[in-house]
Write an enzyme that holds these catalytic residues in place. Structure first.
Site, PDB file in Angstrom:
ATOM      1  N   HIS A  17      -5.127 -13.980  11.433  1.00 31.49           N
ATOM      2  CA  HIS A  17      -5.380 -13.632  12.883  1.00 31.49           C
ATOM      3  C   HIS A  17      -5.889 -14.894  13.444  1.00 31.49           C
ATOM      4  O   HIS A  17      -5.372 -15.285  14.673  1.00 31.49           O
ATOM      5  CB  HIS A  17      -6.592 -12.748  13.032  1.00 31.49           C
ATOM      6  CG  HIS A  17      -6.527 -11.455  12.458  1.00 31.49           C
ATOM      7  ND1 HIS A  17      -7.518 -11.116  11.631  1.00 31.49           N
ATOM      8  CD2 HIS A  17      -5.617 -10.431  12.462  1.00 31.49           C
ATOM      9  CE1 HIS A  17      -7.131  -9.528  11.119  1.00 31.49           C
ATOM     10  NE2 HIS A  17      -5.903  -9.451  12.046  1.00 31.49           N
ATOM     11  N   LYS A  41     -11.125   6.607  12.242  1.00 32.95           N
ATOM     12  CA  LYS A  41     -10.966   5.298  11.508  1.00 32.95           C
ATOM     13  C   LYS A  41     -12.400   5.045  10.890  1.00 32.95           C
ATOM     14  O   LYS A  41     -13.295   5.049  11.362  1.00 32.95           O
ATOM     15  CB  LYS A  41     -10.291   4.118  11.958  1.00 32.95           C
ATOM     16  CG  LYS A  41      -9.132   3.808  11.234  1.00 32.95           C
ATOM     17  CD  LYS A  41      -8.323   2.825  11.844  1.00 32.95           C
ATOM     18  CE  LYS A  41      -7.627   1.851  11.238  1.00 32.95           C
ATOM     19  NZ  LYS A  41      -6.619   0.724  11.951  1.00 32.95           N
ATOM     20  N   ARG A  90       4.473 -10.262  10.078  1.00 29.55           N
ATOM     21  CA  ARG A  90       4.568 -10.912   8.728  1.00 29.55           C
ATOM     22  C   ARG A  90       5.635 -10.386   7.842  1.00 29.55           C
ATOM     23  O   ARG A  90       5.979 -11.415   6.845  1.00 29.55           O
ATOM     24  CB  ARG A  90       3.049 -10.378   7.946  1.00 29.55           C
ATOM     25  CG  ARG A  90       1.810 -10.803   8.284  1.00 29.55           C
ATOM     26  CD  ARG A  90       0.716  -9.894   7.794  1.00 29.55           C
ATOM     27  NE  ARG A  90       0.442  -8.831   8.337  1.00 29.55           N
ATOM     28  CZ  ARG A  90      -0.499  -7.975   8.310  1.00 29.55           C
ATOM     29  NH1 ARG A  90      -1.251  -8.238   7.380  1.00 29.55           N
ATOM     30  NH2 ARG A  90      -0.502  -6.836   9.091  1.00 29.55           N
ATOM     31  N   SER A 127      -6.303  -7.899   6.331  1.00 34.12           N
ATOM     32  CA  SER A 127      -7.885  -7.681   6.310  1.00 34.12           C
ATOM     33  C   SER A 127      -7.963  -6.420   4.959  1.00 34.12           C
ATOM     34  O   SER A 127      -9.109  -6.616   4.470  1.00 34.12           O
ATOM     35  CB  SER A 127      -8.027  -6.875   7.536  1.00 34.12           C
ATOM     36  OG  SER A 127      -8.024  -7.592   8.565  1.00 34.12           O
TER      37      SER A 127
HETATM   38  P1  ADP Z   1      -4.053  -3.492  13.567  1.00 32.54           P
HETATM   39  O1  ADP Z   1      -4.897  -2.314  12.998  1.00 32.54           O
HETATM   40  O2  ADP Z   1      -3.703  -3.110  14.892  1.00 32.54           O
HETATM   41  O3  ADP Z   1      -2.815  -3.895  12.580  1.00 32.54           O
HETATM   42  P2  ADP Z   1      -5.082  -5.735  12.577  1.00 32.54           P
HETATM   43  O4  ADP Z   1      -6.409  -6.352  12.789  1.00 32.54           O
HETATM   44  O5  ADP Z   1      -4.663  -5.519  11.016  1.00 32.54           O
HETATM   45  O6  ADP Z   1      -4.887  -4.527  13.441  1.00 32.54           O
HETATM   46  O7  ADP Z   1      -4.104  -6.802  12.835  1.00 32.54           O
HETATM   47  C1  ADP Z   1      -3.947  -7.315  14.323  1.00 32.54           C
HETATM   48  C2  ADP Z   1      -2.861  -7.951  14.558  1.00 32.54           C
HETATM   49  O8  ADP Z   1      -2.830  -9.257  13.522  1.00 32.54           O
HETATM   50  C3  ADP Z   1      -1.314  -7.556  13.977  1.00 32.54           C
HETATM   51  O9  ADP Z   1      -0.297  -7.867  15.210  1.00 32.54           O
HETATM   52  C4  ADP Z   1      -0.890  -7.992  13.010  1.00 32.54           C
HETATM   53  O10 ADP Z   1       0.282  -7.929  12.298  1.00 32.54           O
HETATM   54  C5  ADP Z   1      -1.377  -9.331  12.724  1.00 32.54           C
HETATM   55  N1  ADP Z   1      -1.848  -9.980  11.501  1.00 32.54           N
HETATM   56  C6  ADP Z   1      -2.566  -9.708  10.796  1.00 32.54           C
HETATM   57  N2  ADP Z   1      -2.761 -10.416   9.559  1.00 32.54           N
HETATM   58  C7  ADP Z   1      -1.698 -11.460   9.777  1.00 32.54           C
HETATM   59  C8  ADP Z   1      -1.122 -12.651   9.219  1.00 32.54           C
HETATM   60  N3  ADP Z   1      -1.595 -12.812   7.936  1.00 32.54           N
HETATM   61  N4  ADP Z   1      -0.403 -13.310   9.879  1.00 32.54           N
HETATM   62  C9  ADP Z   1       0.275 -12.954  11.107  1.00 32.54           C
HETATM   63  N5  ADP Z   1      -0.352 -11.888  11.889  1.00 32.54           N
HETATM   64  C10 ADP Z   1      -1.059 -11.267  11.218  1.00 32.54           C
END
Ligand code: ADP
Length: 151
Positions: A17, A41, A90, A127
């Site tokens: 992020h 959730k 990703r 995450s």
């Molecule tokens: P959600 O539950 O909406 O997917 P996340 O917190 O998991 O929320 O992710 C938020 C955003 O960050 C999403 O667009 C996800 O694809 C992006 N993201 C998460 N990890 C990475 C990473 N390692 N590289 C690039 N983008 C990421």
């Protein structure tokens, strides 16, 4: 003024992020990191903890604000006058999932989703991997900003 919403669960914020947000900074005047509240959730970290991790990580960066929202992301964007949604990609699974949502969002509201491709160094980070490591007392220091480790 170009304002983007970066929506997500951020349970917790990771270096993936962090990378996306930093690389998006030159593209926008303001980035609102918005934690979506979903009552169905289960989260590992409380809403307050998740907000504080992000706030601490970007302390001193005037273009970034951290908020929470309920309901549709596009409705939230309209409320705060944001014309863009920021998301990270990703892998092909992210692409397929995000594609449908981005098209639906554009049809619903005209809001454009801007995708940044993950960096090679952080592409494997999620995450859920971080949560697994932290639950089992592993070392997550190469996966998250310091603010998460200090918790
Ligand atoms: P959600 O539950 O909406 O997917 P996340 O917190 O998991 O929320 O992710 C938020 C955003 O960050 C999403 O667009 C996800 O694809 C992006 N993201 C998460 N990890 C990475 C990473 N390692 N590289 C690039 N983008 C990421």
């Amino acid at each position: 003024m170009k304002k983007a919403v970066f929506p997500g669960s951020f349970d917790p914020i990771t270096l993936g992020h962090f990378d996306i947000i930093n690389r998006a900074l030159p593209l926008f005047d303001e980035i609102v990191v918005a934690i979506g509240i979903n009552a169905d959730k289960k989260y590992m970290f409380s809403l307050e903890e998740r907000m504080n991790f992000i706030k601490k990580t970007f302390k001193g960066e005037p273009k970034i604000t951290v908020t929470t929202y309920k309901g549709l992301t596009v409705d939230y964007c309209k409320t705060i006058d944001a014309d863009f949604i920021l998301r990270g990609l990703r892998n092909p699974a992210d692409f397929e999932f995000e594609k449908a949502i981005a098209i639906a969002n554009r049809k619903l509201s005209g809001i454009e989703t801007v995708f940044l491709l993950t960096s090679a160094e952080t592409s494997y980070i999620s995450s859920s991997i971080v949560r697994d490591i932290m639950r089992n007392n592993g070392d997550a220091s190469i996966l998250v900003p310091n603010s998460v480790l200090e918790s």
